[in-house]
Write a protein that holds these residues in place. Sequence first.
Motif, PDB file in Angstrom:
ATOM      1  N   HIS A 143      10.127   3.348 -11.708  1.00 44.01           N
ATOM      2  CA  HIS A 143       9.150   2.339 -12.109  1.00 44.01           C
ATOM      3  C   HIS A 143       7.904   2.526 -11.253  1.00 44.01           C
ATOM      4  CE1 HIS A 143      12.306   0.070 -14.307  1.00 44.01           C
ATOM      5  NE2 HIS A 143      13.076   0.540 -13.339  1.00 44.01           N
ATOM      6  N   VAL A 144       6.740   2.520 -11.883  1.00 38.95           N
ATOM      7  CA  VAL A 144       5.484   2.799 -11.185  1.00 38.95           C
ATOM      8  C   VAL A 144       4.503   1.657 -11.426  1.00 38.95           C
ATOM      9  CG1 VAL A 144       3.644   4.495 -10.829  1.00 38.95           C
ATOM     10  CG2 VAL A 144       5.886   5.245 -11.641  1.00 38.95           C
ATOM     11  N   ASP A 145       3.802   1.267 -10.360  1.00 37.75           N
ATOM     12  CA  ASP A 145       2.783   0.230 -10.490  1.00 37.75           C
ATOM     13  C   ASP A 145       1.882   0.283  -9.265  1.00 37.75           C
ATOM     14  OD1 ASP A 145       1.338  -1.770 -11.626  1.00 37.75           O
ATOM     15  OD2 ASP A 145       2.891  -3.307 -11.530  1.00 37.75           O
ATOM     16  N   ALA A 146       0.805  -0.505  -9.299  1.00 39.18           N
ATOM     17  CA  ALA A 146      -0.130  -0.568  -8.182  1.00 39.18           C
ATOM     18  C   ALA A 146      -0.558  -2.017  -7.970  1.00 39.18           C
ATOM     19  CB  ALA A 146      -1.349   0.312  -8.444  1.00 39.18           C
ATOM     20  N   SER A 147      -1.025  -2.313  -6.755  1.00 41.35           N
ATOM     21  CA  SER A 147      -1.454  -3.672  -6.422  1.00 41.35           C
ATOM     22  C   SER A 147      -2.667  -3.607  -5.502  1.00 41.35           C
ATOM     23  CB  SER A 147      -0.314  -4.435  -5.733  1.00 41.35           C
ATOM     24  OG  SER A 147      -0.717  -5.748  -5.414  1.00 41.35           O
ATOM     25  N   LEU A 148      -3.606  -4.506  -5.715  1.00 43.29           N
ATOM     26  CA  LEU A 148      -4.811  -4.558  -4.889  1.00 43.29           C
ATOM     27  C   LEU A 148      -4.531  -5.297  -3.588  1.00 43.29           C
ATOM     28  CD1 LEU A 148      -7.535  -5.344  -7.566  1.00 43.29           C
ATOM     29  CD2 LEU A 148      -7.267  -3.213  -6.295  1.00 43.29           C
ATOM     30  N   ARG A 186     -11.720  -3.999  -1.420  1.00 40.73           N
ATOM     31  CA  ARG A 186     -10.272  -3.953  -1.583  1.00 40.73           C
ATOM     32  C   ARG A 186      -9.761  -2.522  -1.509  1.00 40.73           C
ATOM     33  NH1 ARG A 186     -11.215  -8.393  -5.515  1.00 40.73           N
ATOM     34  NH2 ARG A 186     -10.015 -10.191  -4.779  1.00 40.73           N
ATOM     35  N   TYR A 187      -8.463  -2.427  -1.183  1.00 41.05           N
ATOM     36  CA  TYR A 187      -7.719  -1.173  -1.285  1.00 41.05           C
ATOM     37  C   TYR A 187      -6.700  -1.319  -2.415  1.00 41.05           C
ATOM     38  CZ  TYR A 187      -9.639   0.269   3.218  1.00 41.05           C
ATOM     39  OH  TYR A 187     -10.488   0.623   4.230  1.00 41.05           O
ATOM     40  N   LYS A 188      -6.107  -0.201  -2.800  1.00 40.45           N
ATOM     41  CA  LYS A 188      -5.092  -0.234  -3.852  1.00 40.45           C
ATOM     42  C   LYS A 188      -3.851   0.506  -3.362  1.00 40.45           C
ATOM     43  CE  LYS A 188      -6.316  -0.187  -8.091  1.00 40.45           C
ATOM     44  NZ  LYS A 188      -6.888   0.228  -9.400  1.00 40.45           N
ATOM     45  N   HIS A 189      -2.718  -0.160  -3.488  1.00 43.12           N
ATOM     46  CA  HIS A 189      -1.435   0.401  -3.068  1.00 43.12           C
ATOM     47  C   HIS A 189      -0.655   0.834  -4.312  1.00 43.12           C
ATOM     48  CE1 HIS A 189       2.291   0.866  -0.805  1.00 43.12           C
ATOM     49  NE2 HIS A 189       2.887   0.127  -1.727  1.00 43.12           N
ATOM     50  N   HIS A 190      -0.357   2.130  -4.396  1.00 41.31           N
ATOM     51  CA  HIS A 190       0.405   2.692  -5.507  1.00 41.31           C
ATOM     52  C   HIS A 190       1.851   2.884  -5.047  1.00 41.31           C
ATOM     53  CE1 HIS A 190      -3.509   3.864  -7.404  1.00 41.31           C
ATOM     54  NE2 HIS A 190      -3.859   3.931  -6.129  1.00 41.31           N
ATOM     55  N   ARG A 191       2.792   2.526  -5.909  1.00 45.65           N
ATOM     56  CA  ARG A 191       4.192   2.497  -5.474  1.00 45.65           C
ATOM     57  C   ARG A 191       5.139   2.962  -6.580  1.00 45.65           C
ATOM     58  NH1 ARG A 191       6.644  -2.780  -2.456  1.00 45.65           N
ATOM     59  NH2 ARG A 191       5.242  -1.938  -0.877  1.00 45.65           N
ATOM     60  N   SER A 206       9.270  -6.704  -5.842  1.00 40.81           N
ATOM     61  CA  SER A 206       9.000  -5.867  -4.673  1.00 40.81           C
ATOM     62  C   SER A 206       7.667  -6.233  -4.028  1.00 40.81           C
ATOM     63  CB  SER A 206       9.008  -4.390  -5.084  1.00 40.81           C
ATOM     64  OG  SER A 206       8.746  -3.554  -3.983  1.00 40.81           O
ATOM     65  N   PHE A 207       6.626  -6.383  -4.846  1.00 40.67           N
ATOM     66  CA  PHE A 207       5.319  -6.741  -4.304  1.00 40.67           C
ATOM     67  C   PHE A 207       5.322  -8.158  -3.727  1.00 40.67           C
ATOM     68  CE2 PHE A 207       3.348  -3.496  -7.328  1.00 40.67           C
ATOM     69  CZ  PHE A 207       3.098  -2.592  -6.308  1.00 40.67           C
ATOM     70  N   ALA A 208       6.027  -9.075  -4.382  1.00 33.51           N
ATOM     71  CA  ALA A 208       6.088 -10.447  -3.873  1.00 33.51           C
ATOM     72  C   ALA A 208       6.820 -10.503  -2.543  1.00 33.51           C
ATOM     73  CB  ALA A 208       6.769 -11.352  -4.900  1.00 33.51           C
ATOM     74  N   ASP A 209       7.897  -9.742  -2.408  1.00 36.30           N
ATOM     75  CA  ASP A 209       8.631  -9.707  -1.144  1.00 36.30           C
ATOM     76  C   ASP A 209       7.741  -9.175  -0.025  1.00 36.30           C
ATOM     77  OD1 ASP A 209      11.183  -9.600   0.531  1.00 36.30           O
ATOM     78  OD2 ASP A 209      10.569  -7.499   0.552  1.00 36.30           O
ATOM     79  N   ALA A 210       6.972  -8.119  -0.325  1.00 35.60           N
ATOM     80  CA  ALA A 210       6.071  -7.554   0.680  1.00 35.60           C
ATOM     81  C   ALA A 210       4.982  -8.547   1.061  1.00 35.60           C
ATOM     82  CB  ALA A 210       5.449  -6.262   0.154  1.00 35.60           C
ATOM     83  N   ALA A 211       4.462  -9.282   0.082  1.00 35.84           N
ATOM     84  CA  ALA A 211       3.384 -10.232   0.353  1.00 35.84           C
ATOM     85  C   ALA A 211       3.881 -11.464   1.110  1.00 35.84           C
ATOM     86  CB  ALA A 211       2.724 -10.656  -0.960  1.00 35.84           C
ATOM     87  N   PRO A 224      -8.731   3.719  -1.948  1.00 40.02           N
ATOM     88  CA  PRO A 224      -9.714   2.661  -2.192  1.00 40.02           C
ATOM     89  C   PRO A 224      -9.411   1.956  -3.509  1.00 40.02           C
ATOM     90  CG  PRO A 224     -10.802   4.650  -1.427  1.00 40.02           C
ATOM     91  CD  PRO A 224      -9.374   5.015  -1.657  1.00 40.02           C
ATOM     92  N   GLY A 225      -9.821   0.700  -3.611  1.00 41.56           N
ATOM     93  CA  GLY A 225      -9.453  -0.092  -4.779  1.00 41.56           C
ATOM     94  C   GLY A 225     -10.008   0.401  -6.086  1.00 41.56           C
ATOM     95  N   SER A 226     -11.015   1.281  -6.060  1.00 38.60           N
ATOM     96  CA  SER A 226     -11.635   1.752  -7.293  1.00 38.60           C
ATOM     97  C   SER A 226     -10.882   2.904  -7.941  1.00 38.60           C
ATOM     98  CB  SER A 226     -13.075   2.197  -7.000  1.00 38.60           C
ATOM     99  OG  SER A 226     -13.090   3.166  -5.966  1.00 38.60           O
ATOM    100  N   ILE A 227      -9.876   3.464  -7.276  1.00 39.90           N
ATOM    101  CA  ILE A 227      -9.135   4.593  -7.838  1.00 39.90           C
ATOM    102  C   ILE A 227      -8.197   4.076  -8.930  1.00 39.90           C
ATOM    103  CG2 ILE A 227      -7.567   6.487  -7.336  1.00 39.90           C
ATOM    104  CD1 ILE A 227     -10.327   6.766  -6.081  1.00 39.90           C
TER     105      ILE A 227
END
Length: 466
Positions: free
Chosen positions: A142-147, A216-221, A400-405, A237-240
Amino acid sequence: MMGEQKSEPELFNYAVNLEKRVRSNHPLRAVKAAIDFSFVREEVAHCYGKKGNESVAPEVILKMMFLLFFDDIKSERELMEVIGERLDYLWFLDYGLDEKIPDHSVLSKARARWGKEVFESLFVRTVAQCVETGLVDGHKLHVDASLIDADAAKESVIKGAPALIAALKRAYQATESKLEETSTPENYQAVNDRMMSQSDPDAALVRQGSGDSRPRYKHHRVIDDQKGVITATETTPGSIAENKKLLELLDQHESNTRCQAQIVIADAKYGTTENYVACQTRGITTHMGDALSRAQYRREQNIFGDEAFTYDPVRDIYRCPAGQILRPRRMHPVRRTIEYKAPARVCGACVLRAQCTRSHHGRTVQRHEKQAALDVARIQAHSTSARRNRKRRHHLMERSFADAANNHHFKRARWRRLWRQQIQDYLIAAIQNVRILLAQQNPKHSAVVALTLPAYLTKLQHFYPY
């Protein structure tokens, strides 16, 4: 007889045993048993000389940074203040009661000296341990990204011509080199080259939802389907755009896990023609949302779609719903598509023109040079199993993102510059993997058996380019 509290402190106490003071089921006891932090000594040996003042042990520094995110402590200053008060922290760091706690600047200096590779190695080792324990299947991803909000205010953003912004960034890099700090790799080119944050030049100005634009930055996971283990990660960077990093993340996953990806699940942002064709070339099933289908739906409402045109592979022509012929006209050099077009006079006289095109020059159809692979990918993307997997992906990725946040300070950068943000994200991903690893241990055992890393990770010689 009522007792009385003695207020005079004892000058000497030789009976304190921190090993006995930390309860058997303490989370840090499990972490210490499962993770071997001593690998860092060999990783950073080249960063230290043979003479001079003796530094804090590298494994202690790495443990301190681990604690910073493991318990989401507000700052490094606060961490150093808390260590002396917490017997479990002292025990985890192998410190005694009278041990001198170092200054918080030790951590920032170590980050600048070590670079991000050490923290990438820690993350890769946690992935390897999860693989060895059987927590990673490695085939369905599963692939996604978050700012992530940068540590910079909107007011720090300045606007100017691209040449001025580029000159300012070069000036910032020159200042950093004088301070012996690592600068951002040159292969990152900002999309919004007319704006720059003076506080953090690496962060791109990006809008999230209906909110305001800010740095902002962007985290790809990448997350494995079996237990939600994070197997690959990258920070930009968040623009990618998300779709630009899919193939790199797949390569990183296969390198970290030694498993070949078979199914990739993502939303429509990743479902581009390039990604579809690339995945089919690798033999990967594409359960990604169809970006082209969405775009065509918005653009071609009440107009015949490309699927209404019949392709003749023998004559290399398309036949439209009215029976007219569209012949190949030219190849698009970037999209790698061949344009098929009917003569404007034919389309102008067609009774189905209103249902076919609004162009004065006639209807065109685009065909990719690897259209057969693209057709297979789109069939897979629209299948029932793909929709079911995308629904599961939404649950896994959001969790996963909520746990990290919520637990590890994920949504806000602690430090400035891209390489520091990469360190933060490697630490958070490693901690989340460790927690998954410990949660799967047999609860009947009071101690966690340390895992032996595979031989190919004893010396990590390859690091992914950024």
